[in-house]
Design a protein around this motif. Structure first.
Motif, mmCIF file in Angstrom:
data_model
loop_
_atom_site.group_PDB
_atom_site.id
_atom_site.type_symbol
_atom_site.label_atom_id
_atom_site.label_comp_id
_atom_site.label_asym_id
_atom_site.label_seq_id
_atom_site.Cartn_x
_atom_site.Cartn_y
_atom_site.Cartn_z
ATOM 1 N N GLY A 178 3.309 18.765 -17.676
ATOM 2 C CA GLY A 178 2.088 18.255 -18.261
ATOM 3 C C GLY A 178 2.187 16.947 -19.004
ATOM 4 N N ARG A 179 3.225 16.202 -18.803
ATOM 5 C CA ARG A 179 3.343 14.918 -19.491
ATOM 6 C C ARG A 179 2.777 13.779 -18.665
ATOM 7 N N GLY A 180 1.900 14.094 -17.739
ATOM 8 C CA GLY A 180 1.276 13.071 -16.911
ATOM 9 C C GLY A 180 0.243 12.286 -17.708
ATOM 10 N N PHE A 181 -0.265 11.232 -17.119
ATOM 11 C CA PHE A 181 -1.203 10.352 -17.803
ATOM 12 C C PHE A 181 -2.512 10.174 -17.052
ATOM 13 N N GLY A 182 -2.852 11.066 -16.159
ATOM 14 C CA GLY A 182 -4.042 10.902 -15.349
ATOM 15 C C GLY A 182 -3.732 10.052 -14.121
ATOM 16 N N LEU A 183 -4.750 9.801 -13.323
ATOM 17 C CA LEU A 183 -4.552 9.125 -12.040
ATOM 18 C C LEU A 183 -3.957 7.731 -12.196
ATOM 19 N N LEU A 184 -4.572 6.889 -13.001
ATOM 20 C CA LEU A 184 -4.079 5.515 -13.158
ATOM 21 C C LEU A 184 -2.739 5.492 -13.886
ATOM 22 N N GLY A 185 -2.609 6.307 -14.912
ATOM 23 C CA GLY A 185 -1.346 6.370 -15.650
ATOM 24 C C GLY A 185 -0.205 6.863 -14.780
ATOM 25 N N ASN A 186 -0.480 7.876 -13.928
ATOM 26 C CA ASN A 186 0.548 8.377 -13.028
ATOM 27 C C ASN A 186 0.957 7.324 -12.004
ATOM 28 N N LEU A 187 0.002 6.524 -11.554
ATOM 29 C CA LEU A 187 0.319 5.437 -10.629
ATOM 30 C C LEU A 187 1.255 4.440 -11.297
ATOM 31 N N ILE A 188 0.949 4.087 -12.527
ATOM 32 C CA ILE A 188 1.790 3.130 -13.244
ATOM 33 C C ILE A 188 3.179 3.711 -13.503
ATOM 34 N N VAL A 221 0.840 -1.198 0.000
ATOM 35 C CA VAL A 221 0.000 0.000 0.000
ATOM 36 C C VAL A 221 0.876 1.251 0.000
ATOM 37 N N TRP A 222 1.912 1.275 0.841
ATOM 38 C CA TRP A 222 2.825 2.421 0.870
ATOM 39 C C TRP A 222 3.550 2.563 -0.461
ATOM 40 N N PHE A 223 3.949 1.447 -1.061
ATOM 41 C CA PHE A 223 4.623 1.481 -2.351
ATOM 42 C C PHE A 223 3.716 2.116 -3.402
ATOM 43 N N LEU A 224 2.428 1.763 -3.394
ATOM 44 C CA LEU A 224 1.480 2.327 -4.348
ATOM 45 C C LEU A 224 1.227 3.807 -4.079
ATOM 46 N N ILE A 225 1.136 4.193 -2.814
ATOM 47 C CA ILE A 225 0.927 5.603 -2.470
ATOM 48 C C ILE A 225 2.127 6.437 -2.901
ATOM 49 N N ILE A 226 3.322 5.949 -2.628
ATOM 50 C CA ILE A 226 4.534 6.660 -3.048
ATOM 51 C C ILE A 226 4.608 6.699 -4.574
ATOM 52 N N GLY A 227 4.246 5.610 -5.240
ATOM 53 C CA GLY A 227 4.234 5.582 -6.694
ATOM 54 C C GLY A 227 3.265 6.583 -7.281
ATOM 55 N N LEU A 228 2.089 6.708 -6.689
ATOM 56 C CA LEU A 228 1.104 7.676 -7.156
ATOM 57 C C LEU A 228 1.624 9.097 -6.981
ATOM 58 N N ALA A 229 2.188 9.377 -5.818
ATOM 59 C CA ALA A 229 2.741 10.710 -5.566
ATOM 60 C C ALA A 229 3.902 10.997 -6.512
ATOM 61 N N ALA A 230 4.765 10.022 -6.716
ATOM 62 C CA ALA A 230 5.920 10.213 -7.602
ATOM 63 C C ALA A 230 5.468 10.451 -9.034
ATOM 64 N N GLY A 231 4.485 9.717 -9.482
ATOM 65 C CA GLY A 231 3.970 9.915 -10.837
ATOM 66 C C GLY A 231 3.358 11.292 -11.010
ATOM 67 N N TRP A 232 2.636 11.759 -10.003
ATOM 68 C CA TRP A 232 2.029 13.085 -10.060
ATOM 69 C C TRP A 232 3.103 14.166 -10.071
ATOM 70 N N ILE A 233 4.087 14.049 -9.172
ATOM 71 C CA ILE A 233 5.172 15.033 -9.099
ATOM 72 C C ILE A 233 5.964 15.038 -10.398
ATOM 73 N N ALA A 234 6.270 13.872 -10.926
ATOM 74 C CA ALA A 234 7.032 13.790 -12.175
ATOM 75 C C ALA A 234 6.248 14.409 -13.326
ATOM 76 N N GLY A 235 4.936 14.194 -13.354
ATOM 77 C CA GLY A 235 4.103 14.809 -14.385
ATOM 78 C C GLY A 235 4.149 16.325 -14.307
ATOM 79 N N ARG A 236 4.177 16.867 -13.092
ATOM 80 C CA ARG A 236 4.284 18.318 -12.908
ATOM 81 C C ARG A 236 5.668 18.824 -13.308
#
Length: 81
Positions: free
Chosen positions: A23-33, A4-19
């Motif tokens: 704007g190269r993010g992929f939405g919620l699920l894409g950012n998680l991946i 669960v922590w790995f997924l939460i950190i992954g989601l946050a990392a994907g969001w931060i990286a998109g910013r």
């Protein structure tokens, strides 16, 4: 619970990286991946370089963001995106 922590950190990392990548993010699920794959890639890259980002939550987040930024950069070269 570790997953669960790995997924939460992954989601946050994907969001931060998109910013960070403007704007190269992929939405919620894409950012998680992207974040989860980035966490794996960041851990691998830092291991190859023999560098440690430190332990704890911030070290894991930094490693994940670094890997996700590299992953988004590489994805930007894929045609049709």
């Amino acid at each position: 619970m570790r997953v669960v922590w790995f997924l939460i950190i992954g989601l946050a990392a994907g969001w931060i990286a998109g910013r960070l990548m403007k704007g190269r993010g992929f939405g919620l699920l894409g950012n998680l991946i992207v974040g989860v794959l980035g966490a794996l890639m960041g851990g691998f890259l830092l291991g190859v370089l023999g560098v440690s980002a430190g332990g704890g939550l911030l070290g894991e987040l930094f490693t994940s963001v670094l890997g996700a930024v590299v992953l988004l950069y590489l994805i930007s070269f894929v045609p049709g995106r």
